[in-house]
Write an enzyme that holds these catalytic residues in place. Structure first.
Site, PDB file in Angstrom:
ATOM      1  CG  MET A   1      -1.524  -1.361   1.485  1.00  0.00           C
ATOM      2  SD  MET A   1      -3.059  -1.567   0.555  1.00  0.00           S
ATOM      3  CE  MET A   1      -3.258  -3.341   0.701  1.00  0.00           C
ATOM      4  CB  CYS A   2       0.633   4.373  -0.350  1.00  0.00           C
ATOM      5  SG  CYS A   2       0.247   3.527  -1.899  1.00  0.00           S
ATOM      6  NE  ARG A   3       1.508   3.885   5.589  1.00  0.00           N
ATOM      7  CZ  ARG A   3       0.622   3.539   6.534  1.00  0.00           C
ATOM      8  NH1 ARG A   3       0.874   3.721   7.805  1.00  0.00           N
ATOM      9  NH2 ARG A   3      -0.536   3.031   6.197  1.00  0.00           N
TER      10      ARG A   3
ATOM     11  CB  ILE B   1       6.015   7.263   0.226  1.00  0.00           C
ATOM     12  CG1 ILE B   1       5.321   6.947   1.558  1.00  0.00           C
ATOM     13  CG2 ILE B   1       6.918   8.488   0.373  1.00  0.00           C
ATOM     14  CD1 ILE B   1       6.270   6.634   2.697  1.00  0.00           C
TER      15      ILE B   1
ATOM     16  CG  ASN C   1      -2.652   3.523   2.548  1.00  0.00           C
ATOM     17  OD1 ASN C   1      -2.189   2.613   1.883  1.00  0.00           O
ATOM     18  ND2 ASN C   1      -2.735   3.496   3.871  1.00  0.00           N
TER      19      ASN C   1
END
Lengths: 278, 278, 278, 278
Positions: free
Chosen positions: C1-3, C86, C112
């Protein structure tokens, strides 16, 4: 070689300098007319003053003409002093640390031209760099070595003298290796307050360099152009190649000379390399 | 630091070495278990022998785990000697000229570890490189400078002696600058015929290094494994970190020693730095 | 996933948000503690409001932790509303057009999570995008398709209702294809004036989301902290994962809810997907 | 637009095709003489058959002329069927998924030209792609959509008929949107066994396309050229723009026609778009 632009004056949105003009620097990356090459597609760089004490730099190995981030930044940055450079490599690797402008503290530096047979004389030149400065060399180009020689010879105190000494050394070392015309250059350097530009070559036939006409002269010539009243009197642009605009707006910098753009009177003076004394 | 793999033996499709194993080098780029860092995402490189007299190299600044070109190449290259390296930068710029393996003629070189306080002693080390070789330095890493020192000290004639002299110099220069433990290293080098691997550190506590068990030993242990009959007897893999497979397949290379993989008997010998004589 | 991180308030230098905090977003790109993955190294993006009517965006396919241009920009940009993201890809190609935040006019969007089995239902979802908006889709991610569905359903007029309708459609289409839990999400969106954040998942177990405590509450708690008096009362940060700082500074956004940060009173309300009516 | 080369015949080192000729494809990336643009610097791609059942592909967003990895690969790959393409974008993003050749199973596809006003008709064209194939579209170009239309219409069974049907649809949709000349194209496609090339445009004035003369004809003309005896009789090269070499070696492919290179007799036939039946 390369093409570059340096701006000093009333804060300006960067895209007005490098994107929107008809023959802008981005256009020159594909279609340079005065450069040694038509295409300057081996990376680019942008340096600007504004937030904080040292300038920001943005470097990319991609061509300027197709880089989205460059257009985004240009559209969203406003700055009173801008350096922009598009590269046509003369052999060195295409990597961000080889993109101009180079930075050291508040100083920026960019170069069009080359040190001839740089591979042959690089070792001698690098050895002449102040050992305290040596660890800050990041890339592998002739242009960055030239910058560090100028720093070694006092760029931060007296830029014209320092560049004259750096060029004197480069010519001295080059000729000791049998190189007839060791250097070809236009250079821009500055510290956020003042801006210097240099035009010189060992063969006395240097790459083109132009400085914009003083704003009050242009106002007298074009009294009805509103844009000329929006920028302050000290505003000046130095370029490898004019990007269009008003007739009479660009003046060629003479062979073997340097210019300083600073508050008050600008000056153009003769450039004379200073060989090392033995 | 980094992770690396070197292969010598029966020609193999590169993805069998670096992609398909459970704990492959590509997996180690995200999830290294024995490395100084979990993530090795600061670029990678591949070197392989096959077509032509010198090896091919492929370098990228992107992480190995998400690079499509690396997977494509690995799936479509067959080679009898392969070097692969994933980088975790200890400070130098992320650029292709800083990616391992480095190449000079038929020689490849890759390094896990570092020269400590390299910025401080880089100038002294670079000065010790043969001036004839100096122009071929392309990047800015400690690892490439180390390679050129080894070339200067005779890598092409006697690799173990040359590396011992290079490490001797690095330790000598480092200690003269007050650096307690100047070097930490595992190194692989080869010329397409033979492959050498080194494990050493000034502090006597070196990064991990493993060499695969001889094929005939494995065949005796696993007589029913068909894969072991497909590869020739001289086939060997040297790695920073085992990528899985058969129990008993990996043997740790002892502290302060070097290995050569060559036709006939492999050898492991003690590694002893040779300081410069004055 | 992401931040991700979204900021609204007193103009701030971007590096104070994403670089200098102890557990900054750049640190989270290597060492996320609350994310689905430790490493978020598949590109990043930055969006900021300031010059001009639409926000600037900067996207890169390289990891945030080793990207020099990101640090340069962050150090030299000041902005009252910032989006930073990110990426840890769930399968889509690593390319700039797949990096968040996505932009349409003055609107930014970042996500996200994922739309599960997106390849299976992508065609149906893309067909539901307004044909007038369809040509503006630039990349290939689930997150950008989600953005264009929200735009189709009125994001520019009523963001919470539009996102509820987009999620309703995604769940409807997903379940028609036998996907049990079609969506997992935290989302940030804004237009330079106001900022919305959403937390939801079909399974009722959503990725983490935090909003900073109101400045006046923190001032009461930490009366001697000078930094709290430098920022205005409306200043708020919404993050996937707190980046450190004062105890009590972060409040988890409840499951299935949305937040709006706007001049005056902030609000948290329930989020309820609205399936399409037939 | 773009420039491309397709090779079928005796296995050849790739650099002999794209690097070493005087007016090679890499030279054409900077100095195309017959193309719509002089510079083709918006990325490139290479596809080659050899190891495994499907071809390898290598894509980059950088210009071909300064890309080291391309030269490395070209020097170290030997292949009996090679596709190479240099891109000049007509507007789409510069990203690897937009670089030719595109691949699906054993099939490669590359295109010079454009679908005019593609943004306007993209939605209609994408909807015509077989829903089973839709998830395999990776980029955002007109050229890749064209490939998937050809796949939808039977490329794998009868390439000329499939391309004629795809072009028929594109012209039909384009004209329904008031586009006078919907398509301009040269196309190469192949499966590792056979190679097809197409030259067509709605306006009847198509980009240049050349096929090399049969080897036995050249041998009769140049009986003393040893290189002509090293390659097999079926060897042929199809190019956007000849890269130099022997006089008489290149034959222009006629307007509105297609060529197949296959064991036995090559053929050139008329190309006639087949509009969809209603």
């Amino acid at each position: 070689m390369c093409r570059w632009l340096a701006y000093s004056g009333t804060p300006v949105r960067v895209d007005e300098l490098i994107v929107t003009p008809k023959h802008s620097l981005i256009d020159q990356s594909l279609h340079s007319t005065l450069g040694a090459e038509t295409t300057n597609g081996d990376g680019f760089g942008l340096g600007w003053y504004g937030v904080g004490s040292s300038p920001g730099v943005f470097h990319s190995v991609e061509p300027a003409w197709n880089n989205r981030n460059l257009r985004e930044l240009a559209r969203h940055l406003v700055s009173p002093m801008v350096f922009a450079h598009i590269r046509a490599s003369t052999g060195g690797p295409i990597q961000q640390t080889n993109c101009h402008p180079f930075r050291f503290g508040p100083w920026l530096w960019m170069h069009n031209g080359l040190i001839r047979e740089f591979r042959t004389i690089k070792r001698d030149l690098v050895l002449a760099v102040d050992p305290e400065l040596f660890p800050f060399i990041e890339g592998t180009t002739d242009s960055e070595t030239f910058f560090f020689l100028a720093l070694t010879f006092g760029l931060r105190d007296d830029p014209p003298a320092a560049v004259e000494r750096a060029v004197g050394l480069i010519e001295d070392v080059g000729r000791a290796h049998g190189i007839e015309h060791p250097i070809q250059m236009t250079v821009a350097t500055g510290d956020g307050e003042r801006l210097w530009a240099f035009r010189y070559s060992s063969e006395g036939s240097s790459r083109s360099l132009f400085v914009s006409t003083a704003i009050d002269t242009l106002r007298a010539q074009y009294p009805n152009n509103p844009r000329l009243w929006e920028v302050g009197e000290g505003t000046r642009i130095v370029v490898s190649e004019p990007f269009g605009g008003l007739v009479g707006a660009w003046n060629e910098v003479p062979e073997s000379s340097w210019v300083v753009i600073e508050p008050g009177a600008d000056r153009i003076e003769a450039f004379t390399p200073r060989p090392p004394q033995r």
